[in-house]
Design a protein around this motif. Structure first.
Motif, PDB file in Angstrom:
ATOM      1  N   ILE A 123      -0.301   2.040  -9.354  1.00 37.68           N
ATOM      2  CA  ILE A 123      -1.586   2.309  -9.994  1.00 37.68           C
ATOM      3  C   ILE A 123      -2.368   3.419  -9.287  1.00 37.68           C
ATOM      4  CG2 ILE A 123      -1.830   0.057 -11.088  1.00 37.68           C
ATOM      5  CD1 ILE A 123      -3.655  -0.797  -8.840  1.00 37.68           C
ATOM      6  N   PHE A 124      -1.982   3.738  -8.052  1.00 37.63           N
ATOM      7  CA  PHE A 124      -2.609   4.856  -7.342  1.00 37.63           C
ATOM      8  C   PHE A 124      -1.692   5.291  -6.220  1.00 37.63           C
ATOM      9  CE2 PHE A 124      -5.257   6.585  -3.916  1.00 37.63           C
ATOM     10  CZ  PHE A 124      -5.821   7.659  -4.603  1.00 37.63           C
ATOM     11  N   GLN A 125      -1.618   6.615  -6.006  1.00 36.97           N
ATOM     12  CA  GLN A 125      -0.804   7.148  -4.927  1.00 36.97           C
ATOM     13  C   GLN A 125      -1.519   8.330  -4.294  1.00 36.97           C
ATOM     14  OE1 GLN A 125       3.104   8.498  -6.121  1.00 36.97           O
ATOM     15  NE2 GLN A 125       3.920   8.077  -4.098  1.00 36.97           N
ATOM     16  N   ALA A 126      -1.460   8.410  -2.970  1.00 35.73           N
ATOM     17  CA  ALA A 126      -2.021   9.541  -2.227  1.00 35.73           C
ATOM     18  C   ALA A 126      -0.978   9.969  -1.205  1.00 35.73           C
ATOM     19  CB  ALA A 126      -3.323   9.146  -1.541  1.00 35.73           C
ATOM     20  N   GLU A 127      -0.363  11.097  -1.446  1.00 36.56           N
ATOM     21  CA  GLU A 127       0.687  11.587  -0.564  1.00 36.56           C
ATOM     22  C   GLU A 127       0.178  11.668   0.870  1.00 36.56           C
ATOM     23  OE1 GLU A 127       3.444  15.526  -0.042  1.00 36.56           O
ATOM     24  OE2 GLU A 127       2.838  14.941  -2.076  1.00 36.56           O
ATOM     25  N   GLY A 128       0.947  11.103   1.794  1.00 40.43           N
ATOM     26  CA  GLY A 128       0.580  11.112   3.209  1.00 40.43           C
ATOM     27  C   GLY A 128      -0.257   9.924   3.652  1.00 40.43           C
ATOM     28  N   ALA A 129      -0.714   9.127   2.700  1.00 45.02           N
ATOM     29  CA  ALA A 129      -1.530   7.956   3.047  1.00 45.02           C
ATOM     30  C   ALA A 129      -0.640   6.823   3.550  1.00 45.02           C
ATOM     31  CB  ALA A 129      -2.317   7.487   1.829  1.00 45.02           C
ATOM     32  N   GLU A 130      -1.246   5.888   4.244  1.00 46.25           N
ATOM     33  CA  GLU A 130      -0.585   4.636   4.613  1.00 46.25           C
ATOM     34  C   GLU A 130      -1.587   3.516   4.344  1.00 46.25           C
ATOM     35  OE1 GLU A 130       1.380   2.206   8.329  1.00 46.25           O
ATOM     36  OE2 GLU A 130       0.921   4.321   8.600  1.00 46.25           O
ATOM     37  N   PHE A 131      -1.512   2.974   3.123  1.00 54.93           N
ATOM     38  CA  PHE A 131      -2.434   1.920   2.735  1.00 54.93           C
ATOM     39  C   PHE A 131      -2.006   0.608   3.384  1.00 54.93           C
ATOM     40  CE2 PHE A 131      -2.971   4.936  -0.792  1.00 54.93           C
ATOM     41  CZ  PHE A 131      -4.324   5.154  -0.661  1.00 54.93           C
ATOM     42  N   CYS A 132      -2.978  -0.080   3.991  1.00 58.45           N
ATOM     43  CA  CYS A 132      -2.652  -1.314   4.703  1.00 58.45           C
ATOM     44  C   CYS A 132      -3.476  -2.506   4.239  1.00 58.45           C
ATOM     45  CB  CYS A 132      -2.813  -1.120   6.201  1.00 58.45           C
ATOM     46  SG  CYS A 132      -4.485  -0.673   6.696  1.00 58.45           S
ATOM     47  N   GLY A 133      -4.517  -2.282   3.466  1.00 58.72           N
ATOM     48  CA  GLY A 133      -5.345  -3.387   3.001  1.00 58.72           C
ATOM     49  C   GLY A 133      -5.963  -3.063   1.659  1.00 58.72           C
ATOM     50  N   VAL A 134      -6.093  -4.073   0.804  1.00 63.59           N
ATOM     51  CA  VAL A 134      -6.733  -3.917  -0.503  1.00 63.59           C
ATOM     52  C   VAL A 134      -7.617  -5.121  -0.781  1.00 63.59           C
ATOM     53  CG1 VAL A 134      -4.989  -2.436  -1.595  1.00 63.59           C
ATOM     54  CG2 VAL A 134      -4.709  -4.911  -1.647  1.00 63.59           C
ATOM     55  N   ASN A 135      -8.648  -4.894  -1.608  1.00 62.80           N
ATOM     56  CA  ASN A 135      -9.507  -5.977  -2.051  1.00 62.80           C
ATOM     57  C   ASN A 135     -10.058  -5.617  -3.416  1.00 62.80           C
ATOM     58  OD1 ASN A 135     -12.631  -7.039  -2.105  1.00 62.80           O
ATOM     59  ND2 ASN A 135     -11.178  -8.540  -1.339  1.00 62.80           N
ATOM     60  N   VAL A 136      -9.968  -6.560  -4.338  1.00 59.12           N
ATOM     61  CA  VAL A 136     -10.569  -6.373  -5.647  1.00 59.12           C
ATOM     62  C   VAL A 136     -11.916  -7.077  -5.593  1.00 59.12           C
ATOM     63  CG1 VAL A 136     -10.357  -6.783  -8.115  1.00 59.12           C
ATOM     64  CG2 VAL A 136      -8.329  -6.226  -6.751  1.00 59.12           C
TER      65      VAL A 136
END
Length: 186
Positions: A123-136
């Motif tokens: 649903i979302f991508q950012a080249e070079g990112a390292e996503f480690c946490g999400v919250n709705v």
């Protein structure tokens, strides 16, 4: 500031150790039988609204696992998704129907009712990112999605779009906090 009484923790830990050794005091220690597929490297965890099902991101297994709490002493582990290409990390739940997963440079959405073949939708991508946490966020924030990017030391917000069907989010994040010279935009 929180003050922790380490002596009380040590006392409870000592009591738990003694209960294991002597096989006494079932109020302190309960043996839980886990069946099904094992976890390899658990990372994120979220419970459904009933509290009877837990979803766990398994980094080494590169997938989501479902822990069904059949009884207080029995847990059935099941695969809840197909394999991810990147290591899944933080997770959150949307109304017991969808799991949001931070994995590498992407944020994914997975249906809660799936198994091994349950595909994740990017649903979302950012080249070079390292996503480690999400919250709705709760409805007070329109159900927007918040994500932590370790690479950019940043907190991002994806605005939730209205409509029927699976939850959808905008593709242009709002940088709420952080950012650095190497990766300022999230």
């Amino acid at each position: 500031i929180w003050v922790v009484n380490v002596a009380a923790i040590r006392k409870k830990f000592s009591a738990a150790t003694e209960a294991i050794t002597n096989g006494t005091d079932s109020d302190i220690i309960q043996k839980v039988t886990i069946s099904g597929e094992p976890l390899k490297e658990p990372y994120g965890i979220v419970a459904d609204s009933s509290g009877s099902t837990l979803y766990v991101s398994d980094r080494a297994g590169k997938r989501l696992m479902r822990a069904v709490l059949a009884t207080p002493t029995q847990v059935q582990m099941q695969s809840a998704s197909a394999l991810f290409e990147q290591l899944p990390a933080g997770i959150d739940l949307i109304s017991d129907s969808w799991i949001i997963v931070a994995a590498g440079d992407g944020i994914y959405q997975v249906a809660c009712d799936g198994g091994d073949g349950n595909q994740s939708n990017l649903i979302f991508q950012a080249e070079g990112a390292e996503f480690c946490g999400v919250n709705v966020a709760p409805t007070a924030y329109n159900g927007d999605l918040f994500a932590i990017n370790r690479t950019g030391n940043s907190l991002l917000r994806l605005v939730r779009r209205s409509g029927d069907g699976p939850p959808a989010f905008g593709s242009s994040p709002v940088l709420l906090a952080g950012g650095n010279a190497e990766f300022p935009q999230g």
